[in-house]
Write a protein that holds these residues in place. Structure first.
Motif, PDB file in Angstrom:
ATOM      1  N   THR A  67      -5.863 -18.001   5.108  1.00 31.46           N
ATOM      2  CA  THR A  67      -6.375 -16.715   5.546  1.00 31.46           C
ATOM      3  C   THR A  67      -5.833 -15.520   4.445  1.00 31.46           C
ATOM      4  OG1 THR A  67      -6.713 -17.220   7.885  1.00 31.46           O
ATOM      5  CG2 THR A  67      -6.794 -15.291   7.016  1.00 31.46           C
ATOM      6  N   MET A  68      -6.982 -14.864   3.594  1.00 32.00           N
ATOM      7  CA  MET A  68      -6.399 -14.073   2.760  1.00 32.00           C
ATOM      8  C   MET A  68      -7.056 -12.814   3.025  1.00 32.00           C
ATOM      9  SD  MET A  68      -6.351 -15.792  -1.016  1.00 32.00           S
ATOM     10  CE  MET A  68      -5.857 -14.141  -1.723  1.00 32.00           C
ATOM     11  N   MET A  69      -6.443 -11.745   2.540  1.00 33.90           N
ATOM     12  CA  MET A  69      -7.291 -10.488   2.450  1.00 33.90           C
ATOM     13  C   MET A  69      -7.142 -10.132   0.954  1.00 33.90           C
ATOM     14  SD  MET A  69      -6.392  -6.473   3.487  1.00 33.90           S
ATOM     15  CE  MET A  69      -6.792  -6.408   5.316  1.00 33.90           C
ATOM     16  N   VAL A  70      -8.455  -9.660   0.499  1.00 30.32           N
ATOM     17  CA  VAL A  70      -8.526  -9.243  -0.857  1.00 30.32           C
ATOM     18  C   VAL A  70      -9.123  -7.589  -0.762  1.00 30.32           C
ATOM     19  CG1 VAL A  70      -9.597  -9.570  -3.283  1.00 30.32           C
ATOM     20  CG2 VAL A  70      -8.816 -11.671  -1.916  1.00 30.32           C
ATOM     21  N   TYR A  71      -8.436  -6.717  -1.362  1.00 31.69           N
ATOM     22  CA  TYR A  71      -9.001  -5.599  -1.678  1.00 31.69           C
ATOM     23  C   TYR A  71      -8.913  -4.869  -2.754  1.00 31.69           C
ATOM     24  CZ  TYR A  71      -4.952  -2.604  -1.136  1.00 31.69           C
ATOM     25  OH  TYR A  71      -3.783  -1.632  -1.296  1.00 31.69           O
ATOM     26  N   ALA A  72      -9.819  -3.850  -2.877  1.00 33.29           N
ATOM     27  CA  ALA A  72      -9.978  -3.069  -4.187  1.00 33.29           C
ATOM     28  C   ALA A  72      -9.906  -1.437  -3.967  1.00 33.29           C
ATOM     29  CB  ALA A  72     -11.173  -3.294  -4.941  1.00 33.29           C
ATOM     30  N   THR A  73      -9.192  -1.182  -4.770  1.00 36.02           N
ATOM     31  CA  THR A  73      -9.312   0.236  -4.947  1.00 36.02           C
ATOM     32  C   THR A  73      -9.716   0.491  -6.108  1.00 36.02           C
ATOM     33  OG1 THR A  73      -7.139   0.822  -5.803  1.00 36.02           O
ATOM     34  CG2 THR A  73      -7.426   1.273  -3.362  1.00 36.02           C
ATOM     35  N   LYS A  74     -10.234   1.862  -6.652  1.00 40.06           N
ATOM     36  CA  LYS A  74     -10.751   1.977  -8.196  1.00 40.06           C
ATOM     37  C   LYS A  74      -9.670   1.348  -8.994  1.00 40.06           C
ATOM     38  CE  LYS A  74     -14.292   5.461  -7.691  1.00 40.06           C
ATOM     39  NZ  LYS A  74     -13.934   6.163  -6.318  1.00 40.06           N
ATOM     40  N   LEU A  75      -8.451   1.315  -8.813  1.00 42.94           N
ATOM     41  CA  LEU A  75      -7.438   1.132  -9.884  1.00 42.94           C
ATOM     42  C   LEU A  75      -7.239  -0.449  -9.771  1.00 42.94           C
ATOM     43  CD1 LEU A  75      -4.498   3.758  -8.766  1.00 42.94           C
ATOM     44  CD2 LEU A  75      -6.303   3.865 -10.568  1.00 42.94           C
ATOM     45  N   SER A  76      -7.345  -1.189  -8.937  1.00 43.36           N
ATOM     46  CA  SER A  76      -6.857  -2.559  -8.784  1.00 43.36           C
ATOM     47  C   SER A  76      -7.402  -3.461  -7.735  1.00 43.36           C
ATOM     48  CB  SER A  76      -5.438  -2.816  -8.911  1.00 43.36           C
ATOM     49  OG  SER A  76      -4.812  -2.352  -7.880  1.00 43.36           O
ATOM     50  N   VAL A  77      -7.323  -4.651  -7.998  1.00 42.13           N
ATOM     51  CA  VAL A  77      -7.824  -5.668  -6.846  1.00 42.13           C
ATOM     52  C   VAL A  77      -6.461  -6.439  -6.664  1.00 42.13           C
ATOM     53  CG1 VAL A  77      -9.385  -7.257  -6.134  1.00 42.13           C
ATOM     54  CG2 VAL A  77     -10.167  -5.604  -7.885  1.00 42.13           C
ATOM     55  N   ASN A  78      -6.199  -6.640  -5.384  1.00 37.77           N
ATOM     56  CA  ASN A  78      -4.963  -7.277  -5.086  1.00 37.77           C
ATOM     57  C   ASN A  78      -5.353  -8.132  -3.926  1.00 37.77           C
ATOM     58  OD1 ASN A  78      -2.784  -6.290  -6.896  1.00 37.77           O
ATOM     59  ND2 ASN A  78      -3.844  -4.453  -6.220  1.00 37.77           N
ATOM     60  N   GLY A  79      -4.656  -9.510  -3.765  1.00 38.10           N
ATOM     61  CA  GLY A  79      -5.022 -10.517  -2.810  1.00 38.10           C
ATOM     62  C   GLY A  79      -3.671 -10.768  -2.002  1.00 38.10           C
ATOM     63  N   THR A  90       0.990  -0.985   0.064  1.00 38.58           N
ATOM     64  CA  THR A  90      -0.010   0.094  -0.048  1.00 38.58           C
ATOM     65  C   THR A  90       1.012   1.310  -0.103  1.00 38.58           C
ATOM     66  OG1 THR A  90      -0.335  -0.196   2.215  1.00 38.58           O
ATOM     67  CG2 THR A  90      -2.275  -1.089   1.048  1.00 38.58           C
ATOM     68  N   ILE A  91       2.124   1.167   0.737  1.00 43.89           N
ATOM     69  CA  ILE A  91       2.926   2.468   0.724  1.00 43.89           C
ATOM     70  C   ILE A  91       3.267   2.571  -1.044  1.00 43.89           C
ATOM     71  CG2 ILE A  91       5.028   2.978   1.392  1.00 43.89           C
ATOM     72  CD1 ILE A  91       4.418   1.920   4.117  1.00 43.89           C
ATOM     73  N   GLN A  92       3.635   1.541  -1.488  1.00 41.44           N
ATOM     74  CA  GLN A  92       4.264   1.595  -2.881  1.00 41.44           C
ATOM     75  C   GLN A  92       3.047   1.984  -3.743  1.00 41.44           C
ATOM     76  OE1 GLN A  92       7.215   0.973  -3.854  1.00 41.44           O
ATOM     77  NE2 GLN A  92       8.055   0.283  -1.729  1.00 41.44           N
ATOM     78  N   GLU A  93       2.070   1.633  -3.607  1.00 44.12           N
ATOM     79  CA  GLU A  93       1.112   2.244  -4.275  1.00 44.12           C
ATOM     80  C   GLU A  93       0.623   3.804  -4.194  1.00 44.12           C
ATOM     81  OE1 GLU A  93      -1.737   0.337  -6.482  1.00 44.12           O
ATOM     82  OE2 GLU A  93       0.255  -0.476  -6.638  1.00 44.12           O
ATOM     83  N   THR A  94       0.633   4.462  -2.575  1.00 36.68           N
ATOM     84  CA  THR A  94       0.676   5.644  -2.446  1.00 36.68           C
ATOM     85  C   THR A  94       1.522   6.582  -3.117  1.00 36.68           C
ATOM     86  OG1 THR A  94      -0.060   4.845  -0.333  1.00 36.68           O
ATOM     87  CG2 THR A  94       0.640   7.152  -0.310  1.00 36.68           C
ATOM     88  N   ARG A  95       2.757   5.829  -3.247  1.00 35.88           N
ATOM     89  CA  ARG A  95       3.993   6.625  -4.022  1.00 35.88           C
ATOM     90  C   ARG A  95       3.696   7.150  -5.197  1.00 35.88           C
ATOM     91  NH1 ARG A  95       9.167   3.689  -1.549  1.00 35.88           N
ATOM     92  NH2 ARG A  95       8.970   4.457   0.677  1.00 35.88           N
ATOM     93  N   LYS A  96       2.712   6.280  -5.805  1.00 37.25           N
ATOM     94  CA  LYS A  96       2.419   6.586  -7.389  1.00 37.25           C
ATOM     95  C   LYS A  96       1.592   7.869  -7.495  1.00 37.25           C
ATOM     96  CE  LYS A  96       2.052   1.774  -8.543  1.00 37.25           C
ATOM     97  NZ  LYS A  96       1.056   0.656  -8.843  1.00 37.25           N
ATOM     98  N   PHE A  97       0.807   8.332  -6.419  1.00 41.73           N
ATOM     99  CA  PHE A  97       0.038   9.808  -6.297  1.00 41.73           C
ATOM    100  C   PHE A  97       0.653  10.641  -5.214  1.00 41.73           C
ATOM    101  CE2 PHE A  97      -2.314   5.821  -7.320  1.00 41.73           C
ATOM    102  CZ  PHE A  97      -2.875   6.283  -8.484  1.00 41.73           C
ATOM    103  N   PRO A  98       1.320  11.667  -5.801  1.00 40.03           N
ATOM    104  CA  PRO A  98       2.060  12.321  -4.948  1.00 40.03           C
ATOM    105  C   PRO A  98       0.976  13.149  -3.890  1.00 40.03           C
ATOM    106  CG  PRO A  98       2.428  13.123  -7.416  1.00 40.03           C
ATOM    107  CD  PRO A  98       1.511  11.736  -7.274  1.00 40.03           C
ATOM    108  N   GLN A  99      -0.317  13.184  -4.323  1.00 38.67           N
ATOM    109  CA  GLN A  99      -1.194  13.837  -3.500  1.00 38.67           C
ATOM    110  C   GLN A  99      -1.760  12.888  -2.486  1.00 38.67           C
ATOM    111  OE1 GLN A  99      -1.916  12.870  -6.703  1.00 38.67           O
ATOM    112  NE2 GLN A  99      -3.822  12.304  -7.027  1.00 38.67           N
ATOM    113  N   ALA A 100      -1.514  11.837  -2.586  1.00 41.77           N
ATOM    114  CA  ALA A 100      -2.163  10.701  -1.296  1.00 41.77           C
ATOM    115  C   ALA A 100      -0.993  10.829  -0.142  1.00 41.77           C
ATOM    116  CB  ALA A 100      -1.749   9.344  -2.023  1.00 41.77           C
ATOM    117  N   THR A 101      -1.764  10.738   0.726  1.00 40.34           N
ATOM    118  CA  THR A 101      -1.196  10.916   2.174  1.00 40.34           C
ATOM    119  C   THR A 101      -1.026   9.855   2.959  1.00 40.34           C
ATOM    120  OG1 THR A 101      -3.309  11.606   2.977  1.00 40.34           O
ATOM    121  CG2 THR A 101      -1.838  13.504   2.539  1.00 40.34           C
TER     122      THR A 101
END
Ligand code: AHG
Ligand code: MN
Ligand code: MN
Length: 340
Positions: A172-184, A13-24
């Protein structure tokens, strides 16, 4: 430094955040906190057969259903973990009549609210079948600095920032989505971390599995009955009859549908004219996830994500999964007037 292949949920999630400079990064922290609550729930689920935790709690929830002890434990765990979370103003749960507003100075300045079905498929606890937790994250629409309000929780699914589930299954798995992608992410028990195992999940456009409580057929309308006949019809060249699979835990049935393709349905019927599954706790998060993976989720009268929620515990019919299978089901179901 050893050559690491594992990427934890947090690192991802930190790597994903880095793709968007405005994300906090608050969303990353919130997902980590939900992950923590689910690890605590998982620990309890794993020993369900060992300790005196099986069986009824003796209370009924707001919808008059029996609560299991694990329902209560999971609900309290999520509420308590999120109270201390990085950026959560309040929560709403399938097991509570009203939303819970944390209402302290820090929480009142938090940007997000979280909704959850703390333990989905709870009738499966006693038989050691997969169960899960479903969650959704909305950005608040009420004024920052004040307690969150009901309108924060009654936003349509289209407004979701993120949604997902944790499945307590053979792993045990977590699967979560943002508008951009779904990852498990699969829980690696030796380090206690969810690790990326299913990057960029896409729901296959076609499937061969239909999933529904077929025992209710006598209560379905003619369109639904005709679709079930279509699924069972012997057309070898078209890959039919389809296989029928139904676990009775939405999380488990949807996890299979997402990975393998297929359709999951809980339609309206004579005894449940609005369907059974809850819009804000079950249908919207799954619809958001499946649409982010390229599938479709419809109520029979439009996209699940476009339903304007009227109340927290509202129910809607749902047809969800592989694009082409859902489109076919809707041809049979016909377009219905809004019955929500
Ligand atoms: P919950 O355990 O949170 O109440 O949810 C149960 C739901 C859902 O998980 C499942 O798809 C559905 O109920 C099964 O209902 P039927 O037993 O009516 O088929
Ligand atoms: Mn449920
Ligand atoms: Mn539940």
């Amino acid at each position: 430094m050893p050559n690491r292949k594992l990427m934890t949920l947090d690192e991802f999630t930190i790597q994903e955040t880095r793709k968007f400079p405005q994300a906090t990064g608050e969303l990353s922290a919130l997902l980590r906190d939900i992950g923590l609550a689910c690890k605590i729930i998982n620990k309890q689920v794993l020993k369900a057969g060992l300790v005196d935790i099986l069986g009824k709690h003796g209370a009924t929830n707001v919808q008059g259903e029996e609560q299991m002890k694990l329902d209560v434990y999971s609900n309290e765990t999520l509420i308590n973990v999120l109270r201390n979370a990085a950026d959560c103003a309040g929560v709403a749960s399938e097991e509570n009549d009203d939303h819970v507003c944390y209402d302290d100075e820090f929480s009142n300045n938090s940007k997000y609210v979280v909704l959850f079905d703390p333990l989905d498929g709870s009738s499966n606890i006693d038989v050691n079948a997969p169960i899960g937790t479903i969650f959704s994250i909305y950005r608040r629409v009420s004024e920052l600095g004040k307690p969150c309000t009901m309108e924060d929780f009654l936003q349509p699914g289209r407004q979701l920032m993120a949604a997902g589930y944790v499945i307590y299954g053979s792993s045990t798995m977590m699967v979560y989505a943002t508008k951009l992608s779904v990852n498990g992410f699969t829980l690696e028990p030796s380090i206690g971390e969810f690790c990326l195992s299913h990057p960029n999940i896409k729901c296959p456009e076609n499937g061969k599995i239909y999933s529904i409580n077929q025992g209710n057929t006598c209560k379905y309308d003619d369109g639904m009955k005709a679709f079930l006949d279509y699924c069972m019809e012997n057309k070898k060249e078209e890959g039919r009859p389809y296989s029928h699979r139904y676990i009775g835990s939405m999380v488990a049935d949807m996890h299979r549908t997402l990975i393998k393709g297929g359709i999951f349905m809980y339609p309206a019927d004579k005894s449940s004219p609005k369907g059974k599954l809850r819009l804000q706790y079950e249908c919207n998060p799954m619809a958001f996830l499946v649409e982010a993976a390229g599938g479709i989720a419809d109520t029979g009268y439009g996209s699940v994500l476009d339903v304007e929620p009227q109340e927290l515990h509202q129910r809607v019919p749902i047809y969800i999964g592989s694009k082409n299978m859902v489109k076919k089901a809707l041809e049979f179901a016909g377009t219905k007037e809004s019955i929500a």
